[in-house]
Design a protein around this motif. Sequence first.
Motif, mmCIF file in Angstrom:
data_model
loop_
_atom_site.group_PDB
_atom_site.id
_atom_site.type_symbol
_atom_site.label_atom_id
_atom_site.label_comp_id
_atom_site.label_asym_id
_atom_site.label_seq_id
_atom_site.Cartn_x
_atom_site.Cartn_y
_atom_site.Cartn_z
ATOM 1 N N GLY A 250 -22.395 -3.596 10.486
ATOM 2 C CA GLY A 250 -23.407 -4.621 10.643
ATOM 3 C C GLY A 250 -22.926 -5.884 11.343
ATOM 4 O O GLY A 250 -23.610 -6.894 11.336
ATOM 5 N N HIS A 251 -21.748 -5.823 11.959
ATOM 6 C CA HIS A 251 -21.201 -7.000 12.636
ATOM 7 C C HIS A 251 -21.775 -7.121 14.046
ATOM 8 O O HIS A 251 -21.699 -6.179 14.830
ATOM 9 N N PRO A 252 -22.331 -8.287 14.389
ATOM 10 C CA PRO A 252 -22.876 -8.462 15.737
ATOM 11 C C PRO A 252 -21.754 -8.580 16.770
ATOM 12 O O PRO A 252 -20.661 -9.053 16.465
ATOM 13 N N PHE A 253 -22.033 -8.134 17.974
ATOM 14 C CA PHE A 253 -21.097 -8.284 19.086
ATOM 15 C C PHE A 253 -21.893 -8.350 20.374
ATOM 16 O O PHE A 253 -23.070 -8.032 20.408
ATOM 17 N N THR A 254 -21.242 -8.799 21.442
ATOM 18 C CA THR A 254 -21.879 -8.884 22.744
ATOM 19 C C THR A 254 -21.393 -7.734 23.601
ATOM 20 O O THR A 254 -20.195 -7.557 23.792
ATOM 21 N N MET A 255 -22.340 -6.943 24.093
ATOM 22 C CA MET A 255 -22.020 -5.840 24.992
ATOM 23 C C MET A 255 -22.120 -6.359 26.420
ATOM 24 O O MET A 255 -23.075 -7.049 26.769
#
Length: 180
Positions: free
Chosen positions: A48-53
């Motif tokens: 559930g950790h957000p990241f930038t693709m």
Amino acid sequence: MAKRLFDVVVAALGLVAAAPVLLVAAVGIRLSSPGPILYRARLVGRGGHPFTMYKLRTMHLDQRGSHSVITAERDPRVFAFGRPLRRLKIDELPQLVNVLRGDPERAYAERLLPLVLALDRVYVRHASLWYDATIVGRTLLMIAATLLGRRRFPDPPEMAEARTLLSRQWGDRISPPAKV
């Protein structure tokens, strides 16, 4: 640890090998359509950790009348130079940057922050003028030793007590952070 090292080495080699292709793609994107070279999308990853693709941008910024999230084969939003980038998956290469970055915020929160907080608890337990003076003295000695070329230091005396606090706090739920 070995898997992370493998991931970093392979991603770095991949980016170095792909650098000429990425350079040509960046110039082609810039000449084909105004706007940024990279497309950034905020996603939710493992745990559930957000990241930038990151991807190479292959579509015009204006939606050209379409607001669909699905890209059709002859989608008018994709500019001519973007089509081969998508077909050959070259637009995906910038995602190797995410492999290199890992997830430093999560690693800090899971591994270092609990230890820092435990060290803070140890400090509060022993807080006094004398204790502060010893910490300042040790800090000055470490700075001097660093200036003289020393690069490795033993753990501070408080570390054992901090690790004990962590063990009591977390028990078997998680393992305490590795040596820092």
